[in-house]
Design an enzyme around this catalytic site. Structure first.
Site, mmCIF file in Angstrom:
data_model
loop_
_atom_site.group_PDB
_atom_site.id
_atom_site.type_symbol
_atom_site.label_atom_id
_atom_site.label_comp_id
_atom_site.label_asym_id
_atom_site.label_seq_id
_atom_site.Cartn_x
_atom_site.Cartn_y
_atom_site.Cartn_z
ATOM 1 C CD1 TRP A 121 68.694 60.208 30.116
ATOM 2 C CD2 TRP A 121 68.998 58.027 29.692
ATOM 3 N NE1 TRP A 121 69.715 59.751 30.916
ATOM 4 C CE2 TRP A 121 69.925 58.434 30.684
ATOM 5 C CE3 TRP A 121 69.009 56.706 29.254
ATOM 6 C CZ2 TRP A 121 70.847 57.543 31.250
ATOM 7 C CZ3 TRP A 121 69.927 55.823 29.818
ATOM 8 C CH2 TRP A 121 70.825 56.246 30.807
ATOM 9 C CG ASP A 134 62.599 57.652 30.825
ATOM 10 O OD1 ASP A 134 62.504 57.613 32.067
ATOM 11 O OD2 ASP A 134 63.679 57.481 30.219
ATOM 12 C CE LYS A 140 69.219 58.567 36.959
ATOM 13 N NZ LYS A 140 68.578 58.119 35.761
HETATM 14 C C1 LIG Z 1 68.902 57.284 34.521
HETATM 15 C C2 LIG Z 1 67.920 57.326 33.403
HETATM 16 C C3 LIG Z 1 67.651 56.195 32.614
HETATM 17 C C4 LIG Z 1 68.372 54.870 32.775
HETATM 18 O O1 LIG Z 1 68.165 54.276 33.987
HETATM 19 P P1 LIG Z 1 68.804 52.821 34.281
HETATM 20 O O2 LIG Z 1 68.352 52.541 35.653
HETATM 21 O O3 LIG Z 1 70.294 52.969 34.171
HETATM 22 O O4 LIG Z 1 68.264 51.887 33.275
HETATM 23 C C5 LIG Z 1 66.695 56.299 31.625
HETATM 24 N N1 LIG Z 1 66.027 57.449 31.405
HETATM 25 C C6 LIG Z 1 66.272 58.556 32.136
HETATM 26 C C7 LIG Z 1 65.500 59.794 31.866
HETATM 27 C C8 LIG Z 1 67.210 58.530 33.159
HETATM 28 O O5 LIG Z 1 67.436 59.623 33.897
#
Ligand SMILES: *Cc1c(COP(=O)(O)O)cnc(C)c1O
Length: 364
Positions: free
Chosen positions: A107, A176, A200
Site C-alpha cells: 500500500w 493511511d 476493513k
Molecule cells: C484496502 C487498503 C487500501 C485500498 O483501499 P480501496 O478502498 O481499495 O481504495 C489502501 N490502503 C490500505 C492500508 C488498505 O488496507
C-alpha cells in the site's frame, strides 16, 4: 436459522453481528420514518441526525480535538493517495514540492506512485530489501529538510506489518490507517491527516474517513476535483455532493457498538489477545511460519506460511469445510493470511487455531 461463518477476510471484512441485526431491524422503517436509510434524502432531518451522531461517536472514540475536521467521503484510500498531495501542496505554482514517504509494503508503494504525479517524492526509508518484513529503523530514516509532510501506512494489510509507535516529526504526519483505525488508542495530535477506507474496520466499502487538521486546509492543486477537496468538503459537512449515506449510517452503528464495548481500549485488549494467541500457535509449531519480524507484526492481519506450499490448497479447502473462510494469502505474497479486525471474535480465532493444529497433525 442463518449460518454465519468465521470470516477472516482482509476486506471487505467481518462486521459485528449485533450491528447487522440492528441494521436488519431498521431496514424497512428507520425510526418511524417509513423508509430505509438508503431511501432518504441526505438533506433530511433524519439523515442529518444520523450523520452528526456518527461523527460525534467517532470523535469520542479517538478523542479527536476540535481543530480537526472529520470528513465522510468516497473513493477509497486509493482516491486519497492522490487527493492528499493535491490538497496539501498549495496551488501548484512554483517548484514541485518535496514530500517524504516511508515504504513498508504494497500500500505504501501505491501511495508513493500516485504522489509522484504531483510531488517530488523522497522515499525516506524502505524495507523492500528484506521483503517488507519490518518497519525500517527510525534513526536511519533519510528525511528531507524541506518536506511538506511525512506519509506512512500504519498497517500494511497485505504484508502484515504494523507501526507500534509513531515517529516524532517536525512536519505533519499523514497516515493511511485503512486497516487498523479504531483497533487501538491513538494520539490524533501526532498526525496532520489520518485517512481510512471503511471496509476493513469501520463498515461497508464505499465510505472513506479523513481526519484533517484545520490549519492544513489552504490552497489546493487547480485540478483537484471538488469532491476530493478537503477544505470545501469540510465547509459543506462532507456534502458537496451526495455522501455514501448507508455506509455513513452503518459506520455510526459500528462506532456505537465499539463505545458500548469498552471503546478503543477494549478493542485493543481483545485484539492483543486474539493476535497473541494466533502468533503464539504459529511460533509453537514446526509447520507454520510468520514471515514478519516479531516487533513489527500486525495485530490485524496475520500472514503465515505452511512448511510445504504444495499443501496450501488442501489447507484452504479443509478450512472452508469447517466454516473458516477467506484465509488464502494475497496473490502477491502467497501462503495464508488471517485478518483479525475488531469484529472477528476470539471464538473464531480459537476455531482457526484448532484447525491449524489438526491440519499439522495430519500433514506436518
Ligand atoms: C484496502 C487498503 C487500501 C485500498 O483501499 P480501496 O478502498 O481499495 O481504495 C489502501 N490502503 C490500505 C492500508 C488498505 O488496507
Amino acid at each position: 436459522m442463518t449460518q454465519r461463518v468465521h470470516n477472516f477476510s482482509a476486506g471487505p471484512a467481518a462486521l459485528p453481528e449485533a450491528v447487522l441485526e440492528q441494521a436488519q431491524r431498521e431496514m424497512l422503517d428507520y425510526a418511524g420514518t417509513g423508509m430505509s436509510v438508503m431511501e432518504m434524502s441526505h438533506r433530511s432531518g433524519a439523515f442529518i441526525d444520523i450523520a452528526s451522531r456518527a461523527e460525534q461517536s467517532f470523535r469520542q472514540l479517538l478523542s479527536i480535538p476540535e481543530h480537526y475536521h472529520v470528513l465522510f467521503l468516497q473513493g477509497g484510500a486509493t482516491a486519497h493517495f492522490a487527493a492528499i498531495p493535491m490538497n496539501l501542496l498549495g496551488d501548484g505554482s512554483g517548484p514541485t514540492k518535496r514530500v517524504d514517504y516511508i515504504n513498508t509494503g504494497a500500500w505504501s508503494v501505491k501511495a508513493i506512485k500516485e504522489a509522484g504525479k504531483y510531488a517530488d517524492v523522497n522515499v525516506a526509508a524502505s524495507s523492500e530489501g528484506t521483503n517488507f518484513d519490518r518497519i525500517p529503523e527510525v534513526s536511519k530514516w533519510q528525511l528531507s529538510d524541506n518536506a511538506a509532510y511525512l506519509h506512512l501506512c500504519s498497517n500494511e494489510t497485505i504484508g502484515g506489518v504494523q507501526f507500534h509507535e509513531f515517529p516524532d516529526s517536525d512536519v505533519p504526519v499523514v497516515a493511511d490507517m485503512s486497516s487498523d483505525i479504531l483497533s487501538r488508542p491513538l494520539n490524533v495530535n501526532d498526525f496532520g491527516v489520518i485517512y481510512a477506507g471503511a471496509q476493513k474496520n469501520i463498515g461497508p466499502a464505499g465510505l472513506t474517513l479523513v481526519v484533517v487538521r484545520e490549519d492544513l486546509l489552504g490552497d489546493v492543486h487547480p485540478l483537484l476535483p471538488t469532491v476530493l477537496n478537503y477544505k470545501s468538503q469540510a465547509a459543506a459537512d462532507s456534502m458537496s455532493n451526495t455522501p455514501p449515506t448507508y455506509g455513513w449510517y452503518l459506520a455510526g452503528l459500528v462506532f456505537d457498538w465499539l463505545l458500548a464495548n469498552g471503546g478503543v481500549v477494549g478493542a485493543q485488549e481483545r485484539n492483543a489477545r486474539k493476535a497473541s494467541k494466533l502468533y503464539g500457535a504459529i511460533e509453537a509449531s514446526n509447520y507454520y511460519r510468520a514471515p514478519v519480524q516479531s516487533d513489527a507484526r500486525s495485530q490485524m492481519n496475520v500472514p503465515f506460511t505452511l512448511a510445504n506450499a504444495d499443501q496450501d490448497k488442501a489447507f484452504v479447502t479443509g478450512a472452508e469445510a469447517r466454516g473458516l473462510m477467506n484465509l488464502k494469502g494475497h496473490r502477491s505474497v502467497g501462503g495464508m493470511r488471517a485478518s483479525l479486525y475488531n469484529a472477528v471474535t476470539e471464538a473464531s480465532v480459537d476455531a482457526l487455531i484448532d484447525y491449524m493444529q489438526d491440519f499439522e497433525r495430519e500433514h506436518g
